[in-house]
Design a protein around this motif. Structure first.
Motif, PDB file in Angstrom:
ATOM      1  N   ASN A  15      46.326  38.375  42.962  1.00 57.97           N
ATOM      2  CA  ASN A  15      45.759  37.028  42.984  1.00 57.97           C
ATOM      3  C   ASN A  15      44.475  37.021  43.810  1.00 57.97           C
ATOM      4  N   SER A  16      43.860  35.861  43.933  1.00 64.30           N
ATOM      5  CA  SER A  16      42.555  35.768  44.609  1.00 64.30           C
ATOM      6  C   SER A  16      42.627  36.114  46.092  1.00 64.30           C
ATOM      7  N   GLU A  17      43.825  36.068  46.679  1.00 65.10           N
ATOM      8  CA  GLU A  17      43.987  36.465  48.093  1.00 65.10           C
ATOM      9  C   GLU A  17      44.331  37.939  48.226  1.00 65.10           C
ATOM     10  N   LYS A  18      44.232  38.684  47.132  1.00 64.07           N
ATOM     11  CA  LYS A  18      44.515  40.115  47.053  1.00 64.07           C
ATOM     12  C   LYS A  18      45.992  40.436  47.235  1.00 64.07           C
ATOM     13  N   ILE A  71      48.267  31.860  33.391  1.00 66.24           N
ATOM     14  CA  ILE A  71      47.092  32.497  32.807  1.00 66.24           C
ATOM     15  C   ILE A  71      46.869  33.788  33.574  1.00 66.24           C
ATOM     16  N   VAL A  72      46.445  34.822  32.885  1.00 72.16           N
ATOM     17  CA  VAL A  72      46.134  36.106  33.510  1.00 72.16           C
ATOM     18  C   VAL A  72      44.709  36.485  33.110  1.00 72.16           C
ATOM     19  N   PHE A  73      43.894  36.786  34.104  1.00 72.62           N
ATOM     20  CA  PHE A  73      42.515  37.186  33.863  1.00 72.62           C
ATOM     21  C   PHE A  73      42.454  38.685  33.576  1.00 72.62           C
ATOM     22  N   VAL A  74      41.787  39.038  32.482  1.00 68.34           N
ATOM     23  CA  VAL A  74      41.566  40.428  32.102  1.00 68.34           C
ATOM     24  C   VAL A  74      40.055  40.633  32.085  1.00 68.34           C
ATOM     25  N   SER A  75      39.568  41.368  33.052  1.00 65.92           N
ATOM     26  CA  SER A  75      38.131  41.496  33.261  1.00 65.92           C
ATOM     27  C   SER A  75      37.508  42.640  32.475  1.00 65.92           C
ATOM     28  N   SER A  76      36.271  42.433  32.089  1.00 63.04           N
ATOM     29  CA  SER A  76      35.471  43.529  31.547  1.00 63.04           C
ATOM     30  C   SER A  76      34.311  43.845  32.498  1.00 63.04           C
ATOM     31  N   ASP A  77      34.424  43.353  33.732  1.00 58.26           N
ATOM     32  CA  ASP A  77      33.417  43.668  34.746  1.00 58.26           C
ATOM     33  C   ASP A  77      33.400  45.163  35.038  1.00 58.26           C
ATOM     34  N   GLN A  78      32.228  45.697  35.282  1.00 56.73           N
ATOM     35  CA  GLN A  78      32.070  47.104  35.634  1.00 56.73           C
ATOM     36  C   GLN A  78      31.959  47.301  37.145  1.00 56.73           C
ATOM     37  N   ASP A  79      31.782  46.220  37.869  1.00 58.12           N
ATOM     38  CA  ASP A  79      31.561  46.272  39.308  1.00 58.12           C
ATOM     39  C   ASP A  79      32.689  45.512  40.022  1.00 58.12           C
ATOM     40  N   TRP A  83      33.875  41.442  40.110  1.00 56.20           N
ATOM     41  CA  TRP A  83      35.237  41.083  39.728  1.00 56.20           C
ATOM     42  C   TRP A  83      35.905  40.266  40.836  1.00 56.20           C
ATOM     43  N   GLN A  84      35.795  40.741  42.082  1.00 52.10           N
ATOM     44  CA  GLN A  84      36.409  40.034  43.211  1.00 52.10           C
ATOM     45  C   GLN A  84      35.825  38.642  43.389  1.00 52.10           C
ATOM     46  N   ASP A  85      34.519  38.534  43.286  1.00 55.24           N
ATOM     47  CA  ASP A  85      33.866  37.232  43.441  1.00 55.24           C
ATOM     48  C   ASP A  85      34.307  36.258  42.354  1.00 55.24           C
ATOM     49  N   PHE A  86      34.410  36.728  41.117  1.00 54.07           N
ATOM     50  CA  PHE A  86      34.838  35.873  40.008  1.00 54.07           C
ATOM     51  C   PHE A  86      36.301  35.474  40.179  1.00 54.07           C
ATOM     52  N   LEU A  87      37.135  36.409  40.609  1.00 55.45           N
ATOM     53  CA  LEU A  87      38.556  36.124  40.820  1.00 55.45           C
ATOM     54  C   LEU A  87      38.750  35.047  41.892  1.00 55.45           C
ATOM     55  N   GLN A  88      37.861  34.967  42.854  1.00 59.52           N
ATOM     56  CA  GLN A  88      37.952  33.951  43.906  1.00 59.52           C
ATOM     57  C   GLN A  88      37.871  32.532  43.349  1.00 59.52           C
ATOM     58  N   GLU A  89      37.275  32.381  42.182  1.00 56.10           N
ATOM     59  CA  GLU A  89      37.134  31.071  41.543  1.00 56.10           C
ATOM     60  C   GLU A  89      38.371  30.675  40.751  1.00 56.10           C
ATOM     61  N   LEU A  95      44.685  41.176  36.166  1.00 55.62           N
ATOM     62  CA  LEU A  95      44.958  42.603  36.199  1.00 55.62           C
ATOM     63  C   LEU A  95      44.164  43.192  37.353  1.00 55.62           C
ATOM     64  N   PRO A  96      44.730  44.107  38.114  1.00 51.52           N
ATOM     65  CA  PRO A  96      43.944  44.752  39.173  1.00 51.52           C
ATOM     66  C   PRO A  96      42.703  45.414  38.586  1.00 51.52           C
ATOM     67  N   PHE A  97      41.632  45.442  39.351  1.00 49.77           N
ATOM     68  CA  PHE A  97      40.365  45.991  38.864  1.00 49.77           C
ATOM     69  C   PHE A  97      40.553  47.399  38.316  1.00 49.77           C
ATOM     70  N   LYS A  98      41.300  48.211  39.013  1.00 51.07           N
ATOM     71  CA  LYS A  98      41.484  49.606  38.605  1.00 51.07           C
ATOM     72  C   LYS A  98      42.256  49.747  37.291  1.00 51.07           C
ATOM     73  N   ASP A  99      43.005  48.707  36.909  1.00 52.82           N
ATOM     74  CA  ASP A  99      43.828  48.753  35.693  1.00 52.82           C
ATOM     75  C   ASP A  99      43.225  47.998  34.517  1.00 52.82           C
ATOM     76  N   ARG A 100      42.047  47.426  34.691  1.00 48.16           N
ATOM     77  CA  ARG A 100      41.521  46.506  33.683  1.00 48.16           C
ATOM     78  C   ARG A 100      41.326  47.145  32.312  1.00 48.16           C
ATOM     79  N   HIS A 101      41.155  48.456  32.244  1.00 46.35           N
ATOM     80  CA  HIS A 101      40.961  49.109  30.945  1.00 46.35           C
ATOM     81  C   HIS A 101      42.184  49.904  30.490  1.00 46.35           C
TER      82      HIS A 101
END
Length: 121
Positions: A15-18, A71-79, A83-89, A95-101
């Motif tokens: 979640n947004s609080e990590k 709702i679950v966010f699935v990111s296509s961010d490369q950075d 990703w963290q900044d967007f998740l804060q909103e 999905l954890p950044f490392k698992d997004r793909h």
């Protein structure tokens, strides 16, 4: 739904609080899961996120079924910073950044394109 969600998303979300979110426990109470495919650098995704946050907030406050939707966010961010900044909103897990793909390969294979939710105003 728990086993299906674990096979689709993996065992943990964040979640947004990590903090970690256990997918098995989450799936045990849910009837509906919305997957939000997006990228922080995409203006339409940022705009849609605002609308989705409004809907989510109203739904969680007013609906008798508020505990049945997530709702679950699935990111296509490369950075990871983006990703963290967007998740804060977002008030929902991702999905954890490392698992997004690594996850959701079946969705990409079956659909062949990104899909999102639309709002009616």
């Amino acid at each position: 739904m728990s086993e299906f969600l674990v096979s689709l998303l993996g065992e943990r979300l964040v979640n947004s609080e990590k903090a970690e979110v256990d997918v098995q426990s989450l799936g045990a109470r849910l009837s509906l899961v919305g997957l939000f495919f997006g990228c922080s650098m995409n203006a339409p995704c940022k705009q849609f996120n605002g609308s989705l946050c409004e809907f989510y907030s109203r739904f969680k406050k007013a609906s008798e079924h508020k505990d049945k939707l997530e709702i679950v966010f699935v990111s296509s961010d490369q950075d990871q910073k983006h990703w963290q900044d967007f998740l804060q909103e977002m008030p929902w897990p991702a999905l954890p950044f490392k698992d997004r793909h690594k996850k959701l390969d079946c969705c990409w294979t079956l659909c062949g394109f990104q899909a999102g939710l639309s709002t009616v105003e």
